[in-house]
Scaffold this active site. Sequence first.
Site, mmCIF file in Angstrom:
data_model
loop_
_atom_site.group_PDB
_atom_site.id
_atom_site.type_symbol
_atom_site.label_atom_id
_atom_site.label_comp_id
_atom_site.label_asym_id
_atom_site.label_seq_id
_atom_site.Cartn_x
_atom_site.Cartn_y
_atom_site.Cartn_z
ATOM 1 N N SER A 179 1.179 3.659 -8.025
ATOM 2 C CA SER A 179 1.702 4.750 -7.718
ATOM 3 C C SER A 179 3.214 4.850 -8.315
ATOM 4 O O SER A 179 4.102 5.910 -8.968
ATOM 5 C CB SER A 179 1.952 5.920 -6.432
ATOM 6 O OG SER A 179 0.635 5.461 -6.113
ATOM 7 N N ASP A 181 -7.370 6.745 -1.599
ATOM 8 C CA ASP A 181 -7.777 6.027 -1.999
ATOM 9 C C ASP A 181 -9.046 4.935 -1.468
ATOM 10 O O ASP A 181 -9.247 4.295 -2.242
ATOM 11 C CB ASP A 181 -6.858 5.623 -2.942
ATOM 12 C CG ASP A 181 -6.416 6.012 -3.689
ATOM 13 O OD1 ASP A 181 -6.929 7.357 -4.670
ATOM 14 O OD2 ASP A 181 -5.041 5.866 -4.412
#
Length: 443
Positions: free
Chosen positions: A28, A326
């Site tokens: 990210s 996730d």
Amino acid sequence: MTTSAPSPLSARRGGPISGRARVPGDKSISHRALILSAMAVGESTVAGLLEGEDVLNTAQAMRDLGAQLVRGEDGLWRIHGVGVGGFAAPEKPLDFGNSGTGCRLVLGAVAGCPIRATFDGDASLRKRPMRRVLDPLERMGARVVTEAEGGRLPLTIEGARDAIPIEYESPVPSAQLKSAVLLAGLAAPGETIVVEAEASRDHTERMLKHFGAKIVSKPHGEHGRRIVLQGQPELEPANVVVPADPSSAAFPMVAALLVPGSELVFESVMTNPLRTGLFTTLREMGAKIETIATRDDGEEVADLRVVASKLKGVEVPPERAPSMIDEYPILAVAAAFAEGTTRMRGLKELRVKESDRLEATAAMLRANGIAVEIEGDDLIVHGKGAVRGGGEVTTHMDHRIAMSALVMGLASDEPVRIDDGAFIATSFPGFVELMGSLGANLS
Ligand code: S3P
């Protein structure tokens, strides 16, 4: 690009998983570091960038949009940005491969530039919903020229010449959606406001601040945030050091918890509280995960020691989902080896990841002898303290299903095989080699 022939892999039981685990940089943060550097005026540097396929596709997209990116031999990336609103029209479609994050964030960044660009990706990304991002971007003045059925890729967008600031109440807890609106809001005058009922990862907000933008985030309701961004800043170049990805550390971590006699030390893992739901849950299950040292460089970072542990089933509340979205496939593997039932609640968003992860995770466990149910948006795993294994797992172009299944095979009675390990390279290049160096039996 992951278009080559499938590469099956197997994992079998062996000795303990031990040593020091240096996992790659956070995915990210890596995407955001490249995009914000490309939107700043002047030279930024990024150290510790995740050089996985997803992030390399974002790097290429930044080049195609006119930024200059050079990787030094020492691994340091130097990026010359073009300024907010300064992207040039790309000559060819931008290809994001497998990455929803790269695609959705760059859609936001392009939406505030008066250029036309086509976005595309692989077969998995072409199945994923883009309307959730296009709707607010159209309100901000972008125009969708063409899109595939159901608001999917490939699509062509024309960014706004005069972007409009909006107040946006996000209908889903998605950091990608929030980030797309904030990145488009950089080009708009006045305040762009995003309200989220459940807080999602806040790396965009933190990094915007690091690049000199004025952005304030305050609590909203029980679990949410209200984020106010001042538009049209001159983003200043910055230096970013990317910490290790907790979502990647999750795989060797669970392997060490499950394989008797294991002990692993993780260095500089990012522990932003909006990313550490898995660590909380594993600790509740009885996992011995000890924090050895902590630092804060704009993102919290820690060294962690993990030793093999007996796990028990737990209930995972729905409000924890955004902080471990996730990690459910690998948590489901841990739950399969635990004693008792684990109920993971509120997993609707898992259906629109790189695969339908709710179904893919259930199928992965069932193929290896575990009783699993899906009830609405909940996943229920009946752990018996041991896993038979012996199954072949279909990975559906999903790196996290691939790595989860391999970790399962390291502790199950019989080996576990996956149909394709190629997509592991999207987020965790060197996974097989690292696991091998820690004692795992993968081939
Ligand atoms: C990400 C946000 C999450 C996550 C993805 C990375 C990000 O997606 O699943 O792997 O970097 O913003 P959503 O925003 O769709 O929940």
